[in-house]
Scaffold this motif. Structure first.
Motif, PDB file in Angstrom:
ATOM      1  N   LEU A  76       0.999  -1.286  -0.073  1.00  0.00           N
ATOM      2  CA  LEU A  76       0.042   0.093   0.195  1.00  0.00           C
ATOM      3  C   LEU A  76       0.824   1.409   0.235  1.00  0.00           C
ATOM      4  CD1 LEU A  76      -2.806  -0.802   2.480  1.00  0.00           C
ATOM      5  CD2 LEU A  76      -2.843  -0.980  -0.031  1.00  0.00           C
ATOM      6  N   GLY A  77       1.948   1.153   0.574  1.00  0.00           N
ATOM      7  CA  GLY A  77       2.824   2.328   0.690  1.00  0.00           C
ATOM      8  C   GLY A  77       3.585   2.504  -0.574  1.00  0.00           C
ATOM      9  N   VAL A 146       3.763   9.916   3.354  1.00  0.00           N
ATOM     10  CA  VAL A 146       3.571   9.515   1.712  1.00  0.00           C
ATOM     11  C   VAL A 146       3.853  10.847   1.185  1.00  0.00           C
ATOM     12  CG1 VAL A 146       2.369   8.713  -0.004  1.00  0.00           C
ATOM     13  CG2 VAL A 146       2.162   7.637   2.455  1.00  0.00           C
ATOM     14  N   LEU A 147       3.453  11.746   1.330  1.00  0.00           N
ATOM     15  CA  LEU A 147       3.631  13.289   0.396  1.00  0.00           C
ATOM     16  C   LEU A 147       5.059  13.634   0.326  1.00  0.00           C
ATOM     17  CD1 LEU A 147       2.453  15.357  -0.975  1.00  0.00           C
ATOM     18  CD2 LEU A 147       1.951  16.694   0.873  1.00  0.00           C
ATOM     19  N   ALA A 148       5.746  13.936   1.689  1.00  0.00           N
ATOM     20  CA  ALA A 148       7.108  13.991   1.558  1.00  0.00           C
ATOM     21  C   ALA A 148       8.099  12.998   0.810  1.00  0.00           C
ATOM     22  CB  ALA A 148       7.745  13.963   3.033  1.00  0.00           C
ATOM     23  N   PRO A 227      10.221   4.749   7.982  1.00  0.00           N
ATOM     24  CA  PRO A 227      10.564   3.412   8.988  1.00  0.00           C
ATOM     25  C   PRO A 227      10.140   2.347   8.407  1.00  0.00           C
ATOM     26  CG  PRO A 227       8.501   4.384   9.433  1.00  0.00           C
ATOM     27  CD  PRO A 227       9.017   5.371   8.232  1.00  0.00           C
ATOM     28  N   ALA A 228      10.687   1.097   8.763  1.00  0.00           N
ATOM     29  CA  ALA A 228      10.276  -0.222   8.148  1.00  0.00           C
ATOM     30  C   ALA A 228       9.778  -1.061   9.834  1.00  0.00           C
ATOM     31  CB  ALA A 228      11.264  -1.185   8.110  1.00  0.00           C
ATOM     32  N   LEU A 244       8.152  -1.408  -0.535  1.00  0.00           N
ATOM     33  CA  LEU A 244       8.708  -2.724  -0.864  1.00  0.00           C
ATOM     34  C   LEU A 244      10.357  -2.676  -0.579  1.00  0.00           C
ATOM     35  CD1 LEU A 244       6.283  -4.345  -3.508  1.00  0.00           C
ATOM     36  CD2 LEU A 244       6.489  -4.701  -1.265  1.00  0.00           C
ATOM     37  N   PRO A 245      10.976  -1.995  -1.425  1.00  0.00           N
ATOM     38  CA  PRO A 245      12.678  -1.845  -1.340  1.00  0.00           C
ATOM     39  C   PRO A 245      12.895  -1.578   0.105  1.00  0.00           C
ATOM     40  CG  PRO A 245      11.812  -0.616  -3.111  1.00  0.00           C
ATOM     41  CD  PRO A 245      10.590  -0.767  -2.566  1.00  0.00           C
ATOM     42  N   MET A 246      12.341  -0.816   0.860  1.00  0.00           N
ATOM     43  CA  MET A 246      12.643  -0.484   2.104  1.00  0.00           C
ATOM     44  C   MET A 246      12.325  -1.684   3.040  1.00  0.00           C
ATOM     45  SD  MET A 246      13.721   2.653   2.859  1.00  0.00           S
ATOM     46  CE  MET A 246      13.396   2.752   4.763  1.00  0.00           C
ATOM     47  N   GLN A 247      11.497  -2.391   2.827  1.00  0.00           N
ATOM     48  CA  GLN A 247      11.417  -3.768   3.411  1.00  0.00           C
ATOM     49  C   GLN A 247      12.322  -4.795   3.260  1.00  0.00           C
ATOM     50  OE1 GLN A 247       8.969  -3.638   6.008  1.00  0.00           O
ATOM     51  NE2 GLN A 247      10.108  -5.390   6.744  1.00  0.00           N
TER      52      GLN A 247
END
Length: 294
Positions: A76-77, A146-148, A227-228, A244-247
């Motif tokens: 979703l992110g 999300v906006l930033a 964050p994750a 997804l890439p952060m996770q």
């Protein structure tokens, strides 16, 4: 009549044939090496993800328990991030390209701006992360929402859209514009009804490359503090989020402590590749449709 030594001619021919075969072999080895690395990567990722990708993995939230962990929040992110990045980069990128190609006067200033736009495409992504941290997270006091993140990633991929759109606009034949002017159309009418439709396939190609890079970047979001952790699912562009890439990044780091996190990271990579494939396929279909029309 000048005498031509057949032996020298034969040597030159043999040398050219040798150089041609050597270049062919060199390029073949380079291609096979790239394919080999890609095959190894796919094999490693798919083999580690087997048995981990299921409906529970897709729909569950993040968890400290590897057996119950899911990536719904990251999915979703990622989608919310793309909803911010796509319109901003398309509007600003295509608008900048139209101005630079159709309205800006040719000269030193235009050349200076063009050079800087091209150079921005090669700036390391972490620099854009620092820029986003300074302007959006702290300057505008948005925080790591999300906006930033979307505005930061838009800065990162904007030069790609601008350059690709400029090339597409330049490729439009001049006789189409002249025919439009000859029928009494204004510059904006010509751009809207002739230039943009004819250049749309190239513009969409640039947008595909830009969004593909944006969806796979991690460094800018790490810098602005995305964050994750076990955060709630994002419902709007004003919520905290992860992608997804952060996770993948955090699970890869944590795999040194918990071995199962390596499997979760591999499964997330497969999902990310699938999302990229779907996005690119849709964009390619749209591009081909307009390419046939115009």
């Amino acid at each position: 009549m000048k005498y031509v030594d057949s032996t020298q001619v034969q040597k030159r021919m043999n040398s050219r044939i040798f150089n041609n075969n050597f270049a062919k072999l060199l390029f073949l080895i380079a291609t096979l090496f790239g394919l080999l690395v890609l095959i190894i990567l796919f094999y490693r990722v798919i083999s580690q993800s087997l048995g981990w990708i299921d409906l529970q993995f897709i729909t569950n939230k993040l968890s400290t328990n590897a057996e119950k962990a899911g990536i719904m929040g990251a999915i979703l992110g990622t989608l919310w991030l793309m909803l911010v990045v796509a319109p901003i980069t398309m509007l600003l990128g295509v608008g900048t390209a139209i101005y630079m190609e159709e309205y800006a006067k040719k000269g030193k200033l235009q050349s200076f701006i063009q050079t800087n736009i091209s150079n921005l495409a090669g700036v390391p992504s972490i620099v854009f992360g620092l820029l986003g941290l300074t302007i959006f997270v702290r300057g505008a006091d948005l925080g790591n929402i999300v906006l930033a993140g979307g505005l930061t990633m838009s800065l990162l991929v904007l030069p790609i859209v601008v350059v690709a759109s400029q090339e597409a606009i330049r490729a439009v034949p001049n006789f189409l514009k002249e025919a439009s002017y000859g029928m009494g159309a204004t510059k904006w009418q010509t751009i809207r009804t002739v230039v943009l439709p004819a250049s749309l396939p190239g513009i969409l190609t640039g947008a595909i490359l830009a969004l593909s890079r944006a969806i796979g970047e991690t460094a800018p979001l790490v810098v602005i503090g995305i964050p994750a952790l076990l955060i709630p699912l994002p419902d709007s562009i004003f919520d905290k989020f992860t992608i997804l890439p952060m996770q993948i990044y955090y699970w890869t780091i944590d795999s040194a402590l918990v071995a199962e996190y390596a499997n979760l990271a591999a499964a997330t990579i497969v999902v990310l590749l699938f999302v990229l494939l779907v996005m690119n396929s849709i964009a390619v279909i749209i591009r081909n449709k307009f390419q046939k029309r115009y």
